[in-house]
Design a protein around this motif. Structure first.
Motif, mmCIF file in Angstrom:
data_model
loop_
_atom_site.group_PDB
_atom_site.id
_atom_site.type_symbol
_atom_site.label_atom_id
_atom_site.label_comp_id
_atom_site.label_asym_id
_atom_site.label_seq_id
_atom_site.Cartn_x
_atom_site.Cartn_y
_atom_site.Cartn_z
ATOM 1 N N TYR A 1 0.837 -1.205 0.000
ATOM 2 C CA TYR A 1 0.000 0.000 0.000
ATOM 3 C C TYR A 1 0.863 1.243 0.000
ATOM 4 O O TYR A 1 1.872 1.312 0.703
ATOM 5 C CB TYR A 1 -0.971 -0.013 1.189
ATOM 6 C CG TYR A 1 -2.010 -1.093 1.000
ATOM 7 C CD1 TYR A 1 -3.201 -0.830 0.328
ATOM 8 C CD2 TYR A 1 -1.769 -2.398 1.412
ATOM 9 C CE1 TYR A 1 -4.137 -1.834 0.100
ATOM 10 C CE2 TYR A 1 -2.693 -3.412 1.192
ATOM 11 C CZ TYR A 1 -3.869 -3.116 0.535
ATOM 12 O OH TYR A 1 -4.785 -4.110 0.296
ATOM 13 N N THR A 2 0.476 2.217 -0.807
ATOM 14 C CA THR A 2 1.195 3.487 -0.879
ATOM 15 C C THR A 2 0.901 4.292 0.389
ATOM 16 O O THR A 2 -0.048 3.974 1.122
ATOM 17 C CB THR A 2 0.742 4.301 -2.107
ATOM 18 O OG1 THR A 2 -0.621 4.717 -1.909
ATOM 19 C CG2 THR A 2 0.873 3.499 -3.395
ATOM 20 N N PRO A 3 1.672 5.349 0.643
ATOM 21 C CA PRO A 3 1.371 6.204 1.795
ATOM 22 C C PRO A 3 -0.050 6.784 1.754
ATOM 23 O O PRO A 3 -0.641 7.071 2.794
ATOM 24 C CB PRO A 3 2.426 7.310 1.711
ATOM 25 C CG PRO A 3 3.587 6.655 1.025
ATOM 26 C CD PRO A 3 2.949 5.723 0.024
ATOM 27 N N ALA A 4 -0.622 6.889 0.555
ATOM 28 C CA ALA A 4 -1.996 7.397 0.418
ATOM 29 C C ALA A 4 -3.033 6.295 0.623
ATOM 30 O O ALA A 4 -4.229 6.549 0.535
ATOM 31 C CB ALA A 4 -2.178 8.024 -0.965
ATOM 32 N N GLY A 5 -2.554 5.056 0.871
ATOM 33 C CA GLY A 5 -3.465 3.953 1.126
ATOM 34 C C GLY A 5 -3.940 3.197 -0.105
ATOM 35 O O GLY A 5 -4.830 2.355 -0.010
ATOM 36 N N LEU A 6 -3.345 3.484 -1.261
ATOM 37 C CA LEU A 6 -3.733 2.797 -2.487
ATOM 38 C C LEU A 6 -2.971 1.478 -2.628
ATOM 39 O O LEU A 6 -1.779 1.416 -2.328
ATOM 40 C CB LEU A 6 -3.435 3.666 -3.709
ATOM 41 C CG LEU A 6 -4.191 4.984 -3.796
ATOM 42 C CD1 LEU A 6 -3.647 5.823 -4.940
ATOM 43 C CD2 LEU A 6 -5.667 4.714 -3.986
ATOM 44 N N ARG B 1 11.605 5.498 -7.099
ATOM 45 C CA ARG B 1 11.602 6.173 -5.790
ATOM 46 C C ARG B 1 13.000 6.570 -5.342
ATOM 47 O O ARG B 1 13.178 7.575 -4.686
ATOM 48 C CB ARG B 1 10.964 5.278 -4.733
ATOM 49 C CG ARG B 1 9.484 5.137 -4.896
ATOM 50 C CD ARG B 1 8.933 4.243 -3.839
ATOM 51 N NE ARG B 1 9.395 2.879 -4.111
ATOM 52 C CZ ARG B 1 8.759 1.780 -3.799
ATOM 53 N NH1 ARG B 1 7.618 1.860 -3.169
ATOM 54 N NH2 ARG B 1 9.232 0.602 -4.093
#
Length: 95
Positions: A18-23, A81
């Motif tokens: 999961y990305t930091p945005a929750g995706l 990244r």
């Protein structure tokens, strides 16, 4: 315009993270083999490319693929990244 359409097969597929945005996101390695014409001469091109699918819909599409499934992937290129190299961000998958 930053758009890439690549016929390739799945070589490796990571687990969902999961990305930091929750995706949801899935990292992949794709293998593309094709013949192109350069300066009037045919040339075989084989490359491994790092890719990522981000979002519910495209992650579901990726998860349904078997290893070595050959598909057409559409998306864009972005810096990795760590800033070393490029990553193909997949936005759609076609037969």
């Amino acid at each position: 315009m930053n758009r890439l359409v690549l016929a390739a097969q799945v070589q490796e597929q990571g687990t969902t993270r999961y990305t930091p945005a929750g995706l949801p996101a899935v990292d992949l390695t794709l293998l593309s083999e094709s013949e192109v014409v350069q300066d009037g001469h045919p040339r075989m091109v084989r490359l491994d490319i790092r890719a990522v699918a981000i979002g519910q819909q495209v992650c579901a599409q990726v998860r349904s693929l078997s290893l070595e499934a050959r598909k057409t992937f559409t998306g864009f290129l972005a810096p990795s990244r760590n800033g070393k190299g490029l990553v193909f961000h997949i936005t759609d998958i076609h037969d």
